[in-house]
Design a protein around this motif. Structure first.
Motif, PDB file in Angstrom:
ATOM      1  N   GLU A 142      77.015  34.140  34.885  1.00  0.00           N
ATOM      2  CA  GLU A 142      77.870  33.006  34.530  1.00  0.00           C
ATOM      3  C   GLU A 142      77.930  32.805  33.019  1.00  0.00           C
ATOM      4  OE1 GLU A 142      76.404  29.588  36.525  1.00  0.00           O
ATOM      5  OE2 GLU A 142      77.004  30.255  38.526  1.00  0.00           O
ATOM      6  N   ASP A 143      76.859  33.198  32.323  1.00  0.00           N
ATOM      7  CA  ASP A 143      76.813  33.057  30.874  1.00  0.00           C
ATOM      8  C   ASP A 143      77.528  34.188  30.145  1.00  0.00           C
ATOM      9  OD1 ASP A 143      75.393  30.726  31.114  1.00  0.00           O
ATOM     10  OD2 ASP A 143      73.439  31.643  30.787  1.00  0.00           O
ATOM     11  N   GLY A 144      78.063  35.157  30.888  1.00  0.00           N
ATOM     12  CA  GLY A 144      78.835  36.222  30.258  1.00  0.00           C
ATOM     13  C   GLY A 144      78.175  37.586  30.244  1.00  0.00           C
ATOM     14  N   TRP A 145      76.923  37.672  30.681  1.00  0.00           N
ATOM     15  CA  TRP A 145      76.262  38.975  30.741  1.00  0.00           C
ATOM     16  C   TRP A 145      76.904  39.851  31.823  1.00  0.00           C
ATOM     17  CZ3 TRP A 145      72.537  40.630  27.416  1.00  0.00           C
ATOM     18  CH2 TRP A 145      71.816  39.683  26.697  1.00  0.00           C
ATOM     19  N   TYR A 146      76.950  41.160  31.581  1.00  0.00           N
ATOM     20  CA  TYR A 146      77.337  42.128  32.607  1.00  0.00           C
ATOM     21  C   TYR A 146      76.061  42.573  33.324  1.00  0.00           C
ATOM     22  CZ  TYR A 146      81.987  42.692  30.497  1.00  0.00           C
ATOM     23  OH  TYR A 146      83.261  42.487  30.011  1.00  0.00           O
ATOM     24  N   LEU A 147      76.000  42.354  34.623  1.00  0.00           N
ATOM     25  CA  LEU A 147      74.857  42.815  35.416  1.00  0.00           C
ATOM     26  C   LEU A 147      75.176  44.219  35.904  1.00  0.00           C
ATOM     27  CD1 LEU A 147      72.161  42.420  36.830  1.00  0.00           C
ATOM     28  CD2 LEU A 147      73.351  41.184  38.655  1.00  0.00           C
ATOM     29  N   ARG A 148      74.533  45.223  35.291  1.00  0.00           N
ATOM     30  CA  ARG A 148      74.899  46.615  35.550  1.00  0.00           C
ATOM     31  C   ARG A 148      74.029  47.300  36.604  1.00  0.00           C
ATOM     32  NH1 ARG A 148      78.289  48.544  35.947  1.00  0.00           N
ATOM     33  NH2 ARG A 148      78.170  50.554  34.891  1.00  0.00           N
ATOM     34  N   ALA A 149      72.801  46.842  36.782  1.00  0.00           N
ATOM     35  CA  ALA A 149      71.939  47.487  37.775  1.00  0.00           C
ATOM     36  C   ALA A 149      70.795  46.564  38.151  1.00  0.00           C
ATOM     37  CB  ALA A 149      71.386  48.819  37.244  1.00  0.00           C
ATOM     38  N   ASP A 150      70.400  46.640  39.423  1.00  0.00           N
ATOM     39  CA  ASP A 150      69.165  46.010  39.870  1.00  0.00           C
ATOM     40  C   ASP A 150      68.207  47.124  40.282  1.00  0.00           C
ATOM     41  OD1 ASP A 150      70.842  46.575  42.140  1.00  0.00           O
ATOM     42  OD2 ASP A 150      69.460  45.400  43.371  1.00  0.00           O
ATOM     43  N   ILE A 151      67.152  47.275  39.531  1.00  0.00           N
ATOM     44  CA  ILE A 151      66.191  48.357  39.746  1.00  0.00           C
ATOM     45  C   ILE A 151      64.975  47.787  40.467  1.00  0.00           C
ATOM     46  CG2 ILE A 151      64.645  49.990  38.565  1.00  0.00           C
ATOM     47  CD1 ILE A 151      66.911  49.840  36.269  1.00  0.00           C
ATOM     48  N   ILE A 152      64.545  48.467  41.503  1.00  0.00           N
ATOM     49  CA  ILE A 152      63.351  48.062  42.239  1.00  0.00           C
ATOM     50  C   ILE A 152      62.153  48.768  41.626  1.00  0.00           C
ATOM     51  CG2 ILE A 152      62.173  48.021  44.461  1.00  0.00           C
ATOM     52  CD1 ILE A 152      64.679  46.297  44.368  1.00  0.00           C
ATOM     53  N   TRP A 153      61.236  47.975  41.079  1.00  0.00           N
ATOM     54  CA  TRP A 153      59.964  48.534  40.605  1.00  0.00           C
ATOM     55  C   TRP A 153      59.000  48.519  41.788  1.00  0.00           C
ATOM     56  CZ3 TRP A 153      56.106  45.487  37.032  1.00  0.00           C
ATOM     57  CH2 TRP A 153      54.921  46.227  36.917  1.00  0.00           C
ATOM     58  N   ASN A 154      58.841  49.686  42.422  1.00  0.00           N
ATOM     59  CA  ASN A 154      57.908  49.841  43.531  1.00  0.00           C
ATOM     60  C   ASN A 154      56.501  50.090  42.972  1.00  0.00           C
ATOM     61  OD1 ASN A 154      56.771  50.485  46.123  1.00  0.00           O
ATOM     62  ND2 ASN A 154      56.960  52.642  45.561  1.00  0.00           N
ATOM     63  N   LYS A 155      55.537  49.306  43.436  1.00  0.00           N
ATOM     64  CA  LYS A 155      54.160  49.406  42.950  1.00  0.00           C
ATOM     65  C   LYS A 155      53.275  50.064  44.017  1.00  0.00           C
ATOM     66  CE  LYS A 155      54.663  44.918  40.650  1.00  0.00           C
ATOM     67  NZ  LYS A 155      54.055  43.570  40.518  1.00  0.00           N
ATOM     68  N   PRO A 156      53.011  51.362  43.899  1.00  0.00           N
ATOM     69  CA  PRO A 156      52.168  52.017  44.912  1.00  0.00           C
ATOM     70  C   PRO A 156      50.768  51.413  45.002  1.00  0.00           C
ATOM     71  CG  PRO A 156      53.355  53.638  43.599  1.00  0.00           C
ATOM     72  CD  PRO A 156      53.543  52.321  42.914  1.00  0.00           C
ATOM     73  N   ASN A 157      50.273  50.840  43.908  1.00  0.00           N
ATOM     74  CA  ASN A 157      48.935  50.232  43.905  1.00  0.00           C
ATOM     75  C   ASN A 157      49.025  48.708  43.831  1.00  0.00           C
ATOM     76  OD1 ASN A 157      49.891  50.201  41.253  1.00  0.00           O
ATOM     77  ND2 ASN A 157      47.848  50.335  40.362  1.00  0.00           N
ATOM     78  N   ALA A 158      49.999  48.128  44.526  1.00  0.00           N
ATOM     79  CA  ALA A 158      50.220  46.681  44.464  1.00  0.00           C
ATOM     80  C   ALA A 158      48.962  45.909  44.840  1.00  0.00           C
ATOM     81  CB  ALA A 158      51.359  46.288  45.395  1.00  0.00           C
ATOM     82  N   MET A 159      48.822  44.725  44.242  1.00  0.00           N
ATOM     83  CA  MET A 159      47.681  43.862  44.513  1.00  0.00           C
ATOM     84  C   MET A 159      47.659  43.453  45.981  1.00  0.00           C
ATOM     85  SD  MET A 159      45.086  42.336  43.011  1.00  0.00           S
ATOM     86  CE  MET A 159      45.516  42.232  41.255  1.00  0.00           C
ATOM     87  N   PRO A 160      46.534  43.612  46.666  1.00  0.00           N
ATOM     88  CA  PRO A 160      46.457  43.178  48.071  1.00  0.00           C
ATOM     89  C   PRO A 160      46.662  41.668  48.200  1.00  0.00           C
ATOM     90  CG  PRO A 160      44.575  44.552  47.472  1.00  0.00           C
ATOM     91  CD  PRO A 160      45.272  44.198  46.197  1.00  0.00           C
ATOM     92  N   GLU A 161      47.130  41.241  49.356  1.00  0.00           N
ATOM     93  CA  GLU A 161      47.278  39.829  49.657  1.00  0.00           C
ATOM     94  C   GLU A 161      46.570  39.531  50.985  1.00  0.00           C
ATOM     95  OE1 GLU A 161      51.499  38.398  47.843  1.00  0.00           O
ATOM     96  OE2 GLU A 161      51.628  39.653  49.623  1.00  0.00           O
ATOM     97  N   SER A 162      46.121  38.303  51.144  1.00  0.00           N
ATOM     98  CA  SER A 162      45.416  37.918  52.363  1.00  0.00           C
ATOM     99  C   SER A 162      46.357  37.379  53.439  1.00  0.00           C
ATOM    100  CB  SER A 162      44.350  36.863  52.033  1.00  0.00           C
ATOM    101  OG  SER A 162      43.377  37.396  51.163  1.00  0.00           O
ATOM    102  N   VAL A 163      47.663  37.587  53.291  1.00  0.00           N
ATOM    103  CA  VAL A 163      48.622  37.070  54.266  1.00  0.00           C
ATOM    104  C   VAL A 163      48.606  37.905  55.543  1.00  0.00           C
ATOM    105  CG1 VAL A 163      50.125  36.102  52.503  1.00  0.00           C
ATOM    106  CG2 VAL A 163      50.480  38.457  53.243  1.00  0.00           C
ATOM    107  N   LYS A 164      48.920  37.237  56.659  1.00  0.00           N
ATOM    108  CA  LYS A 164      48.954  37.928  57.949  1.00  0.00           C
ATOM    109  C   LYS A 164      50.262  37.674  58.696  1.00  0.00           C
ATOM    110  CE  LYS A 164      43.934  37.784  58.482  1.00  0.00           C
ATOM    111  NZ  LYS A 164      42.780  37.344  59.325  1.00  0.00           N
ATOM    112  N   ASP A 165      51.186  36.909  58.085  1.00  0.00           N
ATOM    113  CA  ASP A 165      52.430  36.585  58.769  1.00  0.00           C
ATOM    114  C   ASP A 165      53.665  37.103  58.054  1.00  0.00           C
ATOM    115  OD1 ASP A 165      52.256  34.883  56.632  1.00  0.00           O
ATOM    116  OD2 ASP A 165      52.710  33.039  57.757  1.00  0.00           O
ATOM    117  N   ARG A 166      53.493  38.029  57.104  1.00  0.00           N
ATOM    118  CA  ARG A 166      54.619  38.688  56.436  1.00  0.00           C
ATOM    119  C   ARG A 166      54.108  39.956  55.771  1.00  0.00           C
ATOM    120  NH1 ARG A 166      53.833  38.133  51.066  1.00  0.00           N
ATOM    121  NH2 ARG A 166      52.822  36.246  50.268  1.00  0.00           N
TER     122      ARG A 166
END
Length: 289
Positions: A142-166
């Motif tokens: 809305e401010d005038g920027w061109y959004l050219r790409a959305d890149i997914i940074w996949n983290k193979p060593n992502a921090m563990p979480e204690s969640v059990k419902d997602r």
């Protein structure tokens, strides 16, 4: 009645790699127009960390306040960026607090504990994923920027979480914005594969997170910064990071023969970045609010 004319602060000149200690918006307002070739940054995420520093970004009382604060900062960044430049924005998401004003430590991630948290945004429910990256990306469009790409940074060593419902979250977004529909982008510098098997770079980047001794929270992995610099700049160009942290963007810029401009509010992180970059006192400028 006595009146006094207040002089407008002079523009800051940047001819060599420099670290500015100060508020991002204040410093950006004093940088010259069209003075950097690319911007690479990761601002503090909303409601996820308390850096225990006055005027810190990320603890605004409402989500619109946070988004608007970043819009103001990035509007000035847009002026500082060259017309053919690229802005790379790394931003993570979060969940609503359920109006709890605190967050308990996670056994697998003690640093997540906080004594203050924003309330659940209007229109959302407890346990909702907020969608911060896309809310910010659309606001910048809305401010005038061109959004050219959305890149997914996949983290193979992502921090563990204690969640059990997602599922455990193991990715963040890296958005590619430009000022114009035509800009400098060196696709050959960041192609994937080897020899005749090379191909245009894809939008999912699998890059391990990487801690840096002395930095209390997660830092940019150099492998995330490197393709951004290679694709968007030439040797000798300036890169800007308005949330410099421990200086990873500057370090990679140095290694690739580019110059850097870093802005950091926290003096402890300024000292850490200066040591890491072997920056002398002359290349550190403190800018008062």
């Amino acid at each position: 009645m006595r009146t006094q004319k207040i002089a407008k602060p002079e523009k800051l000149t940047v001819t060599a790699s420099t670290i500015f200690e100060g508020d991002a918006l204040t410093v950006l307002r004093r940088l010259p127009d069209c003075s950097v070739q690319t911007i690479i940054t990761s601002p503090p995420y909303w409601g996820l960390r308390d850096y225990s520093i006055p005027d810190q970004l990320g603890l605004e009382g409402t989500l619109p306040q946070y988004v608007n604060a970043l819009r103001s900062i990035f509007s000035e960044a847009r002026r500082v960026l060259k017309d053919d430049g690229i802005f790379w924005l790394n931003i993570g998401d979060g969940y609503t607090s359920g109006n709890r004003g605190w967050r308990a430590p996670d056994k697998k991630n003690p640093a997540r504990a906080m004594s203050v948290r924003p309330d659940t945004p209007d229109g959302l429910k407890p346990k909702d994923l907020i969608g911060i990256p896309w809310r910010l990306a659309f606001a910048m469009q809305e401010d005038g920027w061109y959004l050219r790409a959305d890149i997914i940074w996949n983290k193979p060593n992502a921090m563990p979480e204690s969640v059990k419902d997602r599922p455990t979250r193991s990715h963040e977004y890296l958005f590619m914005f430009t000022k114009d529909e035509k800009y400098f982008y060196d696709r050959t510098a960041v192609m994937e594969g080897n020899g005749s098997g090379k191909r245009n770079r894809r939008t999912v980047w699998s890059i391990h997170t990487q801690a840096f001794p002395g930095a209390h929270f997660a830092t940019f992995p150099p492998a995330l910064v490197e393709p951004c610099i290679l694709a968007a700049t030439k040797p000798g160009d300036f890169i800007l990071d308005p949330f410099f942290g421990s200086g990873t963007a500057g370090l990679v810029a140095q290694q690739l023969g580019r110059k850097y401009v870093g802005i950091e509010l926290n003096p402890d992180y300024v000292a850490l970045a200066a040591e890491r970059l072997e920056a002398d006192e002359k290349s550190i400028i403190r800018v008062a609010a």
